[in-house]
Design a protein around this motif. Sequence first.
Motif, PDB file in Angstrom:
ATOM      1  N   ASN A 169       0.698  -1.040   0.043  1.00 20.41           N
ATOM      2  CA  ASN A 169       0.126   0.033  -0.146  1.00 20.41           C
ATOM      3  C   ASN A 169       0.669   1.445   0.098  1.00 20.41           C
ATOM      4  OD1 ASN A 169       1.079  -0.298   2.682  1.00 20.41           O
ATOM      5  ND2 ASN A 169      -0.997   0.262   3.733  1.00 20.41           N
ATOM      6  N   PHE A 170       2.122   1.224  -0.666  1.00 16.39           N
ATOM      7  CA  PHE A 170       2.925   2.231  -0.535  1.00 16.39           C
ATOM      8  C   PHE A 170       3.791   2.294  -1.682  1.00 16.39           C
ATOM      9  CE2 PHE A 170       5.257  -0.634   2.146  1.00 16.39           C
ATOM     10  CZ  PHE A 170       6.563  -0.407   1.555  1.00 16.39           C
ATOM     11  N   ILE A 171       4.581   3.334  -2.117  1.00 16.83           N
ATOM     12  CA  ILE A 171       5.744   3.264  -2.796  1.00 16.83           C
ATOM     13  C   ILE A 171       6.791   3.893  -1.993  1.00 16.83           C
ATOM     14  CG2 ILE A 171       4.607   3.025  -5.190  1.00 16.83           C
ATOM     15  CD1 ILE A 171       5.379   5.944  -5.677  1.00 16.83           C
ATOM     16  N   HIS A 172       8.148   3.389  -2.018  1.00 16.50           N
ATOM     17  CA  HIS A 172       9.080   4.130  -1.442  1.00 16.50           C
ATOM     18  C   HIS A 172      10.038   4.837  -2.306  1.00 16.50           C
ATOM     19  CE1 HIS A 172      11.609   4.611   2.359  1.00 16.50           C
ATOM     20  NE2 HIS A 172      12.849   4.427   1.458  1.00 16.50           N
ATOM     21  N   VAL A 173      10.472   6.061  -2.069  1.00 18.99           N
ATOM     22  CA  VAL A 173      11.380   6.884  -3.180  1.00 18.99           C
ATOM     23  C   VAL A 173      12.615   7.421  -2.271  1.00 18.99           C
ATOM     24  CG1 VAL A 173      11.264   8.649  -4.721  1.00 18.99           C
ATOM     25  CG2 VAL A 173       9.353   7.263  -4.321  1.00 18.99           C
ATOM     26  N   VAL A 174      13.709   7.474  -3.080  1.00 24.79           N
ATOM     27  CA  VAL A 174      14.752   7.903  -2.223  1.00 24.79           C
ATOM     28  C   VAL A 174      15.335   9.037  -3.362  1.00 24.79           C
ATOM     29  CG1 VAL A 174      17.163   7.649  -1.765  1.00 24.79           C
ATOM     30  CG2 VAL A 174      15.473   5.839  -1.305  1.00 24.79           C
ATOM     31  N   PHE A 175      15.462  10.151  -2.934  1.00 24.98           N
ATOM     32  CA  PHE A 175      16.101  11.365  -3.456  1.00 24.98           C
ATOM     33  C   PHE A 175      17.586  11.678  -2.954  1.00 24.98           C
ATOM     34  CE2 PHE A 175      11.666  12.215  -3.727  1.00 24.98           C
ATOM     35  CZ  PHE A 175      11.376  12.811  -4.760  1.00 24.98           C
ATOM     36  N   PRO A 176      18.720  11.510  -3.958  1.00 25.66           N
ATOM     37  CA  PRO A 176      20.034  11.940  -3.568  1.00 25.66           C
ATOM     38  C   PRO A 176      20.367  13.504  -3.813  1.00 25.66           C
ATOM     39  CG  PRO A 176      19.810  10.988  -5.654  1.00 25.66           C
ATOM     40  CD  PRO A 176      18.524  11.058  -5.349  1.00 25.66           C
ATOM     41  N   PHE A 177      20.562  14.055  -2.510  1.00 27.17           N
ATOM     42  CA  PHE A 177      21.114  15.183  -2.764  1.00 27.17           C
ATOM     43  C   PHE A 177      22.310  15.590  -2.012  1.00 27.17           C
ATOM     44  CE2 PHE A 177      16.457  16.007  -2.355  1.00 27.17           C
ATOM     45  CZ  PHE A 177      16.171  16.712  -3.586  1.00 27.17           C
ATOM     46  N   ASN A 178      23.098  16.702  -2.364  1.00 30.45           N
ATOM     47  CA  ASN A 178      24.373  16.875  -1.823  1.00 30.45           C
ATOM     48  C   ASN A 178      24.360  17.482  -0.398  1.00 30.45           C
ATOM     49  OD1 ASN A 178      23.734  19.727  -2.484  1.00 30.45           O
ATOM     50  ND2 ASN A 178      25.794  19.876  -3.713  1.00 30.45           N
ATOM     51  N   GLN A 179      23.324  17.730   0.186  1.00 37.35           N
ATOM     52  CA  GLN A 179      23.279  18.128   1.548  1.00 37.35           C
ATOM     53  C   GLN A 179      21.840  17.518   2.146  1.00 37.35           C
ATOM     54  OE1 GLN A 179      22.498  22.236   0.379  1.00 37.35           O
ATOM     55  NE2 GLN A 179      21.238  22.276   2.141  1.00 37.35           N
ATOM     56  N   ALA A 180      21.950  17.843   3.475  1.00 34.88           N
ATOM     57  CA  ALA A 180      20.761  17.133   4.320  1.00 34.88           C
ATOM     58  C   ALA A 180      19.866  18.260   4.475  1.00 34.88           C
ATOM     59  CB  ALA A 180      21.281  16.442   5.582  1.00 34.88           C
ATOM     60  N   PHE A 181      18.524  18.023   3.997  1.00 36.08           N
ATOM     61  CA  PHE A 181      17.424  18.737   4.128  1.00 36.08           C
ATOM     62  C   PHE A 181      16.718  18.419   5.355  1.00 36.08           C
ATOM     63  CE2 PHE A 181      18.228  19.471  -0.412  1.00 36.08           C
ATOM     64  CZ  PHE A 181      18.784  20.852  -0.315  1.00 36.08           C
ATOM     65  N   ASN A 182      17.211  18.653   6.473  1.00 37.57           N
ATOM     66  CA  ASN A 182      16.667  18.187   7.869  1.00 37.57           C
ATOM     67  C   ASN A 182      15.261  18.832   8.147  1.00 37.57           C
ATOM     68  OD1 ASN A 182      18.521  16.056   8.448  1.00 37.57           O
ATOM     69  ND2 ASN A 182      19.774  17.901   8.840  1.00 37.57           N
ATOM     70  N   ASP A 183      15.097  19.948   7.539  1.00 37.98           N
ATOM     71  CA  ASP A 183      14.028  20.911   8.164  1.00 37.98           C
ATOM     72  C   ASP A 183      12.760  20.488   7.273  1.00 37.98           C
ATOM     73  OD1 ASP A 183      12.447  22.741   9.402  1.00 37.98           O
ATOM     74  OD2 ASP A 183      13.103  24.543   8.481  1.00 37.98           O
ATOM     75  N   ASN A 184      12.222  19.421   7.378  1.00 42.06           N
ATOM     76  CA  ASN A 184      11.111  19.011   6.368  1.00 42.06           C
ATOM     77  C   ASN A 184      10.083  18.085   7.274  1.00 42.06           C
ATOM     78  OD1 ASN A 184      11.317  15.876   5.639  1.00 42.06           O
ATOM     79  ND2 ASN A 184      13.190  16.719   5.781  1.00 42.06           N
ATOM     80  N   PHE A 185       8.789  17.957   6.465  1.00 44.08           N
ATOM     81  CA  PHE A 185       7.855  17.128   7.049  1.00 44.08           C
ATOM     82  C   PHE A 185       7.701  16.024   6.368  1.00 44.08           C
ATOM     83  CE2 PHE A 185       6.459  21.275   8.835  1.00 44.08           C
ATOM     84  CZ  PHE A 185       6.767  21.223  10.221  1.00 44.08           C
ATOM     85  N   CYS A 186       8.161  15.654   5.150  1.00 47.43           N
ATOM     86  CA  CYS A 186       8.134  14.438   4.265  1.00 47.43           C
ATOM     87  C   CYS A 186       8.962  13.371   4.376  1.00 47.43           C
ATOM     88  CB  CYS A 186       7.839  14.957   2.929  1.00 47.43           C
ATOM     89  SG  CYS A 186       9.352  15.816   2.105  1.00 47.43           S
ATOM     90  N   PHE A 187      10.040  13.580   4.561  1.00 41.64           N
ATOM     91  CA  PHE A 187      11.089  12.628   4.684  1.00 41.64           C
ATOM     92  C   PHE A 187      11.202  11.819   5.787  1.00 41.64           C
ATOM     93  CE2 PHE A 187      12.981  15.513   1.591  1.00 41.64           C
ATOM     94  CZ  PHE A 187      12.723  14.931   0.428  1.00 41.64           C
ATOM     95  N   ILE A 188      11.072  10.376   5.787  1.00 40.11           N
ATOM     96  CA  ILE A 188      11.206   9.516   7.100  1.00 40.11           C
ATOM     97  C   ILE A 188      12.414   9.191   7.421  1.00 40.11           C
ATOM     98  CG2 ILE A 188       8.875   8.629   6.336  1.00 40.11           C
ATOM     99  CD1 ILE A 188      10.493   6.092   5.595  1.00 40.11           C
ATOM    100  N   LYS A 189      13.517   9.409   6.426  1.00 42.05           N
ATOM    101  CA  LYS A 189      14.955   9.206   6.917  1.00 42.05           C
ATOM    102  C   LYS A 189      15.710  10.024   6.092  1.00 42.05           C
ATOM    103  CE  LYS A 189      17.665   5.265   6.104  1.00 42.05           C
ATOM    104  NZ  LYS A 189      17.947   3.894   6.101  1.00 42.05           N
TER     105      LYS A 189
END
Length: 121
Positions: A60-80
């Motif tokens: 009942n889901f899809i898991h997606v990974v976005f690679p960025f060159n920095q951590a965007f810690n201030d968000n509500f969407c990423f679980i890790k």
Amino acid sequence: MAEMQLAGFLKGKTEYTLELFRFFIEEFSKIGYIELHPLKSMIAIESNHKIAYITQLGKNFIHVVFPFNQAFNDNFCFIKIAQVPGTNQYNHHLRIYFKKDINIEVMSFMEMAMLNNNITI
């Protein structure tokens, strides 16, 4: 060949998950041209560079990974968010359960990934 490989990833998945997958790809396509490239264990989403990876198609889901060159810690969407050892790459993990999970915040990260995968803000 790629279509057959993609079909292999989608085979046996629930209609719910397939609907989420199609919706996610449609939303990404609204930002710009993308191609899907099935790899050994995931589906790469590419434009002029690798934008994201669909790493899991659950019941009942899809898991997606976005690679960025920095951590965007201030968000509500990423679980890790995890740094790839020995690199400046930070993998941002997104799990989509509902179409509404692809909200304005997620779309902004999709746009960022599409425009320039190595952006620094």
